[in-house]
Design an enzyme around this catalytic site. Structure first.
Site, mmCIF file in Angstrom:
data_model
loop_
_atom_site.group_PDB
_atom_site.id
_atom_site.type_symbol
_atom_site.label_atom_id
_atom_site.label_comp_id
_atom_site.label_asym_id
_atom_site.label_seq_id
_atom_site.Cartn_x
_atom_site.Cartn_y
_atom_site.Cartn_z
ATOM 1 N N GLY A 137 0.824 -1.210 0.000
ATOM 2 C CA GLY A 137 0.000 0.000 0.000
ATOM 3 C C GLY A 137 0.854 1.255 0.000
ATOM 4 N N TYR A 244 -0.515 -17.961 -1.401
ATOM 5 C CA TYR A 244 -1.671 -17.070 -1.574
ATOM 6 C C TYR A 244 -2.959 -17.869 -1.727
ATOM 7 C CZ TYR A 244 -4.562 -13.272 -3.440
ATOM 8 O OH TYR A 244 -5.559 -12.344 -3.641
ATOM 9 N N GLN A 261 -19.451 -21.256 14.805
ATOM 10 C CA GLN A 261 -19.161 -21.485 16.221
ATOM 11 C C GLN A 261 -19.511 -20.293 17.104
ATOM 12 O OE1 GLN A 261 -15.419 -23.457 17.129
ATOM 13 N NE2 GLN A 261 -15.109 -22.157 18.936
#
Length: 414
Positions: A137, A244, A261
């Site tokens: 980023g 990935y 759950q």
């Protein structure tokens, strides 16, 4: 300080700088001008969907990622220096009442897709908190929001726990291009597994809705075409792409384990190839590779025979889909992609023609486990979300080429 006074200061600063340097940098369009034109813009081209109140004038978004002149800086090509302008104004955002305004966490929000999502959420009027470790980023993708009362940017790695009170979590954090996720495969797996556990734990703790951005890579090199959400995939668990592919598959497993759950409210988007402004110029993806090579007059590199197919969607369509999915009461995975299918060679020729380049095409050996076909079945997205791509690929390529050209002209990429 009002928008009018701050815009006046910026324009005066530019005028003074232009006179002193002898360069004609031109006038930066003020936020006041954009605000005054907003009613007219709404009547023209827009993105988003009325059902989730996400409609935004396209011209406002273009003002951010395709400005005629940079909003916050002046680049002098003779000395190759950048002057940053302060104080600054911000684009107008919707004023939401307290019950409609949400606190939204976006992990990986400084990345390519994440920053476009942040733009849209900000313009809609929400409070947005971005977590990013800046591995892929860029702070520059969000610099136009820094300092805004509704915006917060935090440097943080999702592999480490993080506590905050939010209503929604868009979990995008993970390198997504092969050169980046293969650079440190252990870190990639840890980001997908530990990062997702941390964000799901946060969602459970504060009762936030959680959206995982998964990937079409969960289908691997598919034996079913096109790929529907019911297809389980054909993935090599020990190949170079496994960090990935399998990382995202485990992330989906974790997401639904927390749902069953611990009753966490979850959404899963399986994203197919996406392109648009703010792609990293050297991330190894097909679109950015071809555009940069064509702009530089270099040969366009194709790996393999070029007959492998991909389906490319423009980033605005993806952001539309993510916001719709987050705000829809549906928990099963949903494909978000463009079913228009191109061979890699066809796509190279499309970009070469758009750039008007004379670059030749050369072929290199295909990488290991490279999928031969990739096209989404978007029936579920059309039925559940009322979503389908609205941007023709050629139009998206045109905007993306403009973006890379302006980045090169500004001296930000070379």
């Amino acid at each position: 300080m009002s928008d009018q006074s701050s815009s006046k200061i910026i324009s005066e600063t530019i005028s003074n700088t232009s006179n002193e340097s002898g360069n004609n940098f031109g006038f930066i369009e003020s936020v006041t001008d954009i605000n005054n034109r907003k009613d007219n813009l709404i009547k023209t081209e827009t993105v988003g969907h009325a059902s989730v109140k996400s409609i935004v004038p396209l011209e406002l978004l273009r003002h951010i990622y395709l400005p005629q002149k940079p909003h916050d800086r002046i680049f002098d090509p003779t000395t190759r220096t950048i002057s940053y302008l302060q104080p600054r104004s911000y684009l107008p955002v919707n004023s939401l009442i307290q019950g409609e305004k949400k606190r939204i966490l976006v992990t990986g929000g400084a990345g390519f897709v994440g920053s476009h999502l942040v733009d849209r959420l900000m313009l809609i009027g929400h409070e947005v908190i971005v977590l990013d470790n800046f591995f892929t980023g860029r702070k520059n993708n969000l610099v136009h929001w820094i300092g805004h009362p509704n915006f917060e940017l935090i440097r943080h790695d999702v592999v480490d726990p993080f506590l905050i009170e939010v209503d929604q979590i868009y979990h995008l954090a993970c390198p997504a291009s092969p050169p980046h996720y293969q650079y440190n495969p252990i870190k990639t797996v840890k980001t997908s597994v530990m990062g997702t556990i941390n964000m799901l734990g946060l969602a459970k703790r504060v009762k936030a809705r959680f959206l995982l951005t998964s990937t079409s890579e969960v289908y691997g090199d598919p034996e079913e075409h096109p790929q529907a959400e019911t297809y389980w995939g054909h993935v090599n668990p020990i190949g170079p792409r496994a960090c990935y592919d399998e990382g995202k598959r485990v992330a989906e497993t974790l997401t639904y384990a927390y749902m069953h759950q611990d009753s966490v409210d979850v959404r899963v988007a399986r994203i197919f190839n996406t392109f648009g402004p703010r792609m990293n110029e050297n991330d190894g993806r097909v679109v950015s590779n071809f555009i940069m090579q064509a702009l530089k007059g270099e040969e366009l590199t194709i790996y393999g025979d070029g007959l492998q197919t991909r389906s490319f969607q423009y980033v605005h369509d993806l952001v539309d889909g993510l916001i719709l999915l987050m705000n829809k009461d549906y928990m099963e995975p949903i494909n978000l992609g463009n079913p228009d299918e191109y061979t890699i060679r066809e796509f190279a020729e499309l970009i070469r023609n758009e750039v008007n380049s004379s670059s030749k095409i050369k072929t290199l050996p295909a990488p290991t486990d490279d999928p031969k076909k990739r096209r989404p079945d978007i029936s579920r997205a059309e039925q559940i979300l009322g979503w389908k791509p609205r941007w023709p690929v050629k139009q998206g390529i045109g905007e993306t080429v403009k973006y890379f050209k302006r980045q090169m002209e500004a001296g930000l990429i070379g």
